[in-house]
Design a protein around this motif. Structure first.
Motif, PDB file in Angstrom:
ATOM      1  N   GLY A 246      14.529   7.065  18.095  1.00  0.00           N
ATOM      2  CA  GLY A 246      13.472   6.152  17.658  1.00  0.00           C
ATOM      3  C   GLY A 246      13.101   5.103  18.680  1.00  0.00           C
ATOM      4  O   GLY A 246      12.155   4.328  18.456  1.00  0.00           O
ATOM      5  N   SER A 247      13.824   5.038  19.801  1.00  0.00           N
ATOM      6  CA  SER A 247      13.477   4.067  20.838  1.00  0.00           C
ATOM      7  C   SER A 247      12.384   4.641  21.750  1.00  0.00           C
ATOM      8  O   SER A 247      12.007   5.806  21.633  1.00  0.00           O
ATOM      9  CB  SER A 247      14.711   3.671  21.653  1.00  0.00           C
ATOM     10  OG  SER A 247      15.239   4.785  22.347  1.00  0.00           O
ATOM     11  N   ARG A 248      11.895   3.826  22.662  1.00  0.00           N
ATOM     12  CA  ARG A 248      10.728   4.195  23.472  1.00  0.00           C
ATOM     13  C   ARG A 248      11.078   4.337  24.951  1.00  0.00           C
ATOM     14  O   ARG A 248      12.026   3.724  25.454  1.00  0.00           O
ATOM     15  CB  ARG A 248       9.634   3.138  23.328  1.00  0.00           C
ATOM     16  CG  ARG A 248       9.041   3.002  21.944  1.00  0.00           C
ATOM     17  CD  ARG A 248       8.255   4.252  21.556  1.00  0.00           C
ATOM     18  NE  ARG A 248       7.552   4.090  20.297  1.00  0.00           N
ATOM     19  CZ  ARG A 248       6.295   3.652  20.186  1.00  0.00           C
ATOM     20  NH1 ARG A 248       5.628   3.290  21.265  1.00  0.00           N
ATOM     21  NH2 ARG A 248       5.721   3.561  18.999  1.00  0.00           N
ATOM     22  N   LEU A 249      10.233   5.127  25.627  1.00  0.00           N
ATOM     23  CA  LEU A 249      10.235   5.176  27.077  1.00  0.00           C
ATOM     24  C   LEU A 249       9.214   4.168  27.605  1.00  0.00           C
ATOM     25  O   LEU A 249       8.397   3.644  26.840  1.00  0.00           O
ATOM     26  CB  LEU A 249       9.868   6.589  27.551  1.00  0.00           C
ATOM     27  CG  LEU A 249      10.778   7.723  27.048  1.00  0.00           C
ATOM     28  CD1 LEU A 249      10.204   9.077  27.463  1.00  0.00           C
ATOM     29  CD2 LEU A 249      12.190   7.554  27.562  1.00  0.00           C
ATOM     30  N   ARG A 250       9.259   3.906  28.899  1.00  0.00           N
ATOM     31  CA  ARG A 250       8.312   2.937  29.469  1.00  0.00           C
ATOM     32  C   ARG A 250       6.865   3.392  29.319  1.00  0.00           C
ATOM     33  O   ARG A 250       5.943   2.577  29.324  1.00  0.00           O
ATOM     34  CB  ARG A 250       8.639   2.707  30.944  1.00  0.00           C
ATOM     35  CG  ARG A 250       9.891   1.849  31.135  1.00  0.00           C
ATOM     36  CD  ARG A 250      10.194   1.597  32.581  1.00  0.00           C
ATOM     37  NE  ARG A 250      10.547   2.821  33.284  1.00  0.00           N
ATOM     38  CZ  ARG A 250      10.927   2.878  34.566  1.00  0.00           C
ATOM     39  NH1 ARG A 250      10.985   1.757  35.275  1.00  0.00           N
ATOM     40  NH2 ARG A 250      11.243   4.020  35.131  1.00  0.00           N
ATOM     41  N   SER A 251       6.677   4.700  29.148  1.00  0.00           N
ATOM     42  CA  SER A 251       5.324   5.228  28.924  1.00  0.00           C
ATOM     43  C   SER A 251       4.852   4.997  27.496  1.00  0.00           C
ATOM     44  O   SER A 251       3.729   5.352  27.146  1.00  0.00           O
ATOM     45  CB  SER A 251       5.303   6.733  29.204  1.00  0.00           C
ATOM     46  OG  SER A 251       6.143   7.414  28.267  1.00  0.00           O
ATOM     47  N   GLN A 252       5.722   4.400  26.672  1.00  0.00           N
ATOM     48  CA  GLN A 252       5.502   4.161  25.252  1.00  0.00           C
ATOM     49  C   GLN A 252       5.658   5.423  24.398  1.00  0.00           C
ATOM     50  O   GLN A 252       5.446   5.378  23.176  1.00  0.00           O
ATOM     51  CB  GLN A 252       4.133   3.522  24.977  1.00  0.00           C
ATOM     52  CG  GLN A 252       4.006   2.105  25.537  1.00  0.00           C
ATOM     53  CD  GLN A 252       5.149   1.203  25.027  1.00  0.00           C
ATOM     54  OE1 GLN A 252       5.315   1.004  23.828  1.00  0.00           O
ATOM     55  NE2 GLN A 252       5.939   0.670  25.968  1.00  0.00           N
ATOM     56  N   ALA A 253       6.013   6.537  25.021  1.00  0.00           N
ATOM     57  CA  ALA A 253       6.367   7.733  24.253  1.00  0.00           C
ATOM     58  C   ALA A 253       7.759   7.548  23.664  1.00  0.00           C
ATOM     59  O   ALA A 253       8.571   6.753  24.168  1.00  0.00           O
ATOM     60  CB  ALA A 253       6.336   8.971  25.156  1.00  0.00           C
ATOM     61  N   ASP A 254       8.032   8.259  22.589  1.00  0.00           N
ATOM     62  CA  ASP A 254       9.365   8.200  21.995  1.00  0.00           C
ATOM     63  C   ASP A 254      10.371   8.963  22.855  1.00  0.00           C
ATOM     64  O   ASP A 254      10.027   9.969  23.494  1.00  0.00           O
ATOM     65  CB  ASP A 254       9.359   8.831  20.599  1.00  0.00           C
ATOM     66  CG  ASP A 254       8.604   7.990  19.579  1.00  0.00           C
ATOM     67  OD1 ASP A 254       8.447   6.778  19.811  1.00  0.00           O
ATOM     68  OD2 ASP A 254       8.162   8.564  18.560  1.00  0.00           O
TER      69      ASP A 254
END
Length: 427
Positions: A246-254
């Motif tokens: 449920g956390s995010r990558l810097r690209s805002q993808a999950d």
């Protein structure tokens, strides 16, 4: 045992309950209780195999789990029954540098179960009644038939010359019937590790001596939901978010969820230990917004501790049957990491599963054309039947039925021994 069963002769056949989480073997005989001691004086053998790479040996049951948790290098396999009816059954895996077909894995465990049963009984056996769920596979008759055939072939490969099957809830009913003094209309609920199965059956002291009981069985129904599914949903809801679900990558993808789903499912845990997954996770870690959570995931994968975490999850589920909260010690992933799991959150996570189980109870009543108020007794067995939300749903569906709790891990095996006696007689 009652007078409808023998007091002077061994049954020719035994009963085998090959379960998703635990297995038992039972034999009607004049010398000892039907359920046979399979490990350390206990009648259950956890359905687990550990291939110890350091000492080049194979362990089963509690010993398998203990050696894995002690940190030996090797491969732990559990929930073996889940392979039946799945696409994996005709495949293979790698164990300590060797190719192992999944059918051979099942044969290894069932062969060991047979050897232990024979040792406990002090005699050999080549005939058995195996328990089976109402459906190995939901809504696919061909796949279901193939699963039963596969189990029969594996059993015959390890020395069972003659094999037949009995629905597990019917077997549990036969065990319960030994306690009755009058006729009852009973709905049996068997909430096992991989399936939830239900039967409506007429039971009585007068009926139990009959060799043929088809007319007493009014309906059967089942759904492929069980204890391992409740574990999975608890893990995904309350534990895997600590590792980055449920956390995010810097690209805002999950962060990709597939790793977490595989870690939360017993028979896919080992798929997360490949070199390919490790390389993918390095890239995910570099792009993660919450690197502390991904660091825990990497630690888990590096230590191949997925089964350890699954065991912690299972213990938490059991604890939440009697408590509002349970604290997990996850220091193995991060020093001092403690995490409280809550029954309220667990029940929210499994509400849909419980709803599907409830629909199956309604379906078995509909198939039997029996109104709920006519059911005298709800007889529950299976390791996950103690989940509070399930009990509440059963009470709503069967408000007038008396709740009777059987031997959660032994009723099916003991009932299969009764079925074996009736089917094959003494010998």
């Amino acid at each position: 045992m009652n007078t409808a069963l023998p007091h002077s002769a061994w049954a020719r056949a035994c009963g085998i309950d090959f379960g998703t989480s635990n297995s038992t073997a039972a034999w009607i005989n004049p010398l000892r209780p039907a359920l046979l001691e399979l490990e350390d004086g206990k009648v259950t053998l956890p359905s687990a195999v550990f291939f110890n790479a350091e000492e080049e040996r194979t362990c089963y049951g509690r010993r398998a789990l203990a050696e894995y948790l002690e940190g030996y290098e090797g491969r732990l396999m559990r929930s073996l029954k889940s392979l039946l009816g799945s696409s994996l059954i005709d495949g293979q895996t790698e164990v300590n540098g060797r190719v192992l077909p999944f059918r051979a894995l099942l044969a290894s465990f069932i062969g060991e179960l047979k050897r232990r049963a024979e040792h406990a009984a002090g005699r050999s056996v080549d005939t058995a009644v195996f328990g089976r769920p109402v459906h190995f596979v939901d809504d696919d008759a061909a796949a279901d038939a193939k699963a039963e055939q596969t189990l029969q072939e594996v059993a015959q490969a390890v020395g069972f010359r003659e094999v037949s099957f009995q629905y597990e809830p019917i077997a549990a009913a036969f065990h319960y019937e030994q306690t009755l003094t009058r006729e009852k209309l009973v709905l049996v609920a068997d909430i096992g590790g991989g399936t939830s199965d239900f039967s409506i059956i007429r039971l009585s002291p007068q009926r139990m001596s009959a060799a043929e009981r088809h007319s007493d069985v009014l309906a059967n129904a089942g759904v492929h939901i069980g204890g391992t599914d409740f574990d999975k949903y608890l893990s995904l809801a309350q534990i895997m978010p600590l590792l980055g679900l449920g956390s995010r990558l810097r690209s805002q993808a999950d962060v990709p969820s597939s790793y977490y789903f595989n870690l939360a499912t017993w028979h896919t845990i080992n798929s997360t230990y490949t070199r390919k997954v490790w390389q993918e996770l390095q890239d995910v870690y570099r792009d993660a917004c919450e690197k502390d959570k991904l660091a825990r995931l990497l630690r888990l994968i590096e230590e191949r501790a997925g089964h350890w975490l699954a065991i912690q999850t299972e213990e938490a589920k059991i604890a939440l049957s009697g408590a509002e909260r349970h604290t997990l010690d996850l220091s193995r992933l991060e020093p001092g990491l403690l995490h409280a799991v809550l029954r309220s959150a667990f029940e929210t996570a499994i509400d849909e599963l419980v709803g599907q189980v409830g629909h199956t109870v309604a379906r078995v009543l509909q198939l039997a054309q029996i109104p709920a108020e006519r059911i005298d007794t709800l007889f529950v067995t299976g390791g996950s039947s103690g989940i509070g939300l399930l009990r509440q749903r059963f009470a709503q569906l069967l408000p007038q039925a008396e709740l009777v709790e059987g031997d959660l891990f032994g009723s099916i095996g003991a009932g299969l021994a009764i079925a074996a006696w009736r089917r094959y007689g003494a010998g």
